[in-house]
Design an enzyme around this catalytic site. Structure first.
Site, mmCIF file in Angstrom:
data_model
loop_
_atom_site.group_PDB
_atom_site.id
_atom_site.type_symbol
_atom_site.label_atom_id
_atom_site.label_comp_id
_atom_site.label_asym_id
_atom_site.label_seq_id
_atom_site.Cartn_x
_atom_site.Cartn_y
_atom_site.Cartn_z
ATOM 1 N N LYS A 83 59.035 25.509 -3.109
ATOM 2 C CA LYS A 83 58.875 25.073 -1.717
ATOM 3 C C LYS A 83 58.214 23.701 -1.701
ATOM 4 O O LYS A 83 57.152 23.516 -2.310
ATOM 5 C CB LYS A 83 57.998 26.102 -0.999
ATOM 6 C CG LYS A 83 58.229 26.237 0.476
ATOM 7 C CD LYS A 83 57.435 27.436 0.970
ATOM 8 C CE LYS A 83 57.510 27.586 2.452
ATOM 9 N NZ LYS A 83 56.537 28.592 2.926
HETATM 10 C C1 E4P Z 1 57.089 29.558 6.277
HETATM 11 O O1 E4P Z 1 57.570 29.446 5.189
HETATM 12 C C2 E4P Z 1 55.657 29.568 6.553
HETATM 13 O O2 E4P Z 1 55.023 30.201 5.468
HETATM 14 C C3 E4P Z 1 55.281 30.342 7.785
HETATM 15 O O3 E4P Z 1 56.418 30.908 8.409
HETATM 16 C C4 E4P Z 1 54.367 29.625 8.699
HETATM 17 O O4 E4P Z 1 54.074 30.475 9.777
HETATM 18 P P1 E4P Z 1 52.831 30.212 10.744
HETATM 19 O O5 E4P Z 1 53.136 29.025 11.590
HETATM 20 O O6 E4P Z 1 52.720 31.460 11.571
HETATM 21 O O7 E4P Z 1 51.638 29.983 9.851
#
Ligand code: E4P
Length: 217
Positions: A83
Site C-alpha cells: 500500500k
Molecule cells: C483504507 O485502506 C483505510 O485503511 C481505511 O478504510 C480508512 O478508514 P477511516 O477513514 O475510517 O480511518
C-alpha cells in the site's frame, strides 16, 4: 463485489473469514498501532488466515525508501498488496513494484484525477476514502461513481477499492455503483446483517412459538 476487512485485529479477521466474508484485508499505520503488534509479525499472521490480498502500507515518503519497504513487506507472503500513498513518490513506487509483479494498492485517494494517475501507474487497487470526504461535507460516493465511469470509459484494469466505509448505506451504494471491492471495519460488515424488521419479526415468532408449547428437538 469483494469484501475486504479493514483491520489488523487477527481474531476479528478469523471470525469473519470462517463465515466466508473475507476476500482480503487492508491495514494502515493507524490500524497497526491499534493492534499493538509488530507490523511484520501481525501481517504474516493475517496472511496465514486469509488467502486474498492483504494490504500492508509503506511508511517512508521518498520513492527509493518506499520501494525498499514495499519489497520487504512483499516478502512476508505471496498475497501481500503493497500500500502506497497517492503522491508522486507513491506513484513512482507503484510503477516500479507493479513492474516487478507485486500487487499495489494506492491509498489516500480523494479525487478522480488522482485515481486516473494511479491507474496509469499500473495500480492493482485504488483506495478512494468515502467517509473522510463525507466528514468534510463532500460526497464520497460521488467520487466512487466518477472513478467507475472514468475507468470504464478507458478500460483501466485497476480495481476500485472503496475505503473509509462507515455505514451500511456506503456498502449498498458502492455495490450499486459497481465498486470492485469495499473495505470496512468488522463492525460495519457484521452490522450488514441487522434490520429492525428482522429483529421485530424474530421476536414475534419467538413469542408465538413459546405459546405453542412445542419443541423441535
Ligand atoms: C483504507 O485502506 C483505510 O485503511 C481505511 O478504510 C480508512 O478508514 P477511516 O477513514 O475510517 O480511518
Amino acid at each position: 463485489m469483494k469484501f475486504f476487512v479493514d483491520t489488523a485485529d487477527v481474531a476479528a479477521i478469523a471470525e469473519l473469514n470462517d463465515l466466508g466474508m473475507v476476500d482480503g484485508v487492508t491495514t494502515n499505520p493507524s490500524l497497526i498501532l491499534k493492534s499493538g503488534r509488530d507490523i511484520i509479525e501481525v501481517t504474516r499472521e493475517i496472511c496465514g488466515i486469509v488467502s486474498g490480498p492483504v494490504s500492508a502500507e509503506v511508511v517512508s515518503l521518498k520513492a527509493e525508501d518506499m520501494i525498499a519497504e514495499g519489497r520487504k513487506l512483499a516478502e512476508i507472503a505471496q498475497n501481500i498488496a503493497v500500500k502506497v500513498p497517492l503522491t508522486w513518490d507513491g506513484l513512482k513506487t507503484c510503477k516500479v513494484l507493479t513492474g516487478e509483479g507485486f500487487m499495489v494498492n494506492v491509498t489516500l485517494c480523494f479525487s478522480t484525477n488522482q485515481a486516473l494517475l494511479a491507474a496509469k501507474a499500473g495500480a492493482t487497487f485504488i483506495s478512494p476514502f468515502i467517509g473522510r470526504l463525507d466528514d468534510i461535507n463532500l460526497d464520497g460516493l460521488e467520487l466512487i461513481s466518477d472513478i467507475r465511469q472514468v475507468y470504464d470509459n478507458y478500460g483501466f484494469d485497476t480495481q476500485i477499492l472503496a475505503a473509509s466505509i462507515r455505514t451500511a448505506n456506503h456498502v449498498t451504494q458502492c455495490a450499486l455503483i459497481g465498486a470492485d471491492v469495499i473495505t470496512a471495519p468488522p463492525a460495519v460488515i457484521k452490522g450488514l446483517a441487522s434490520h429492525v424488521l428482522t429483529e421485530k419479526g424474530l421476536d414475534q415468532f419467538m413469542q408465538d412459538w413459546a405459546k405453542t408449547g412445542q419443541k423441535i428437538i
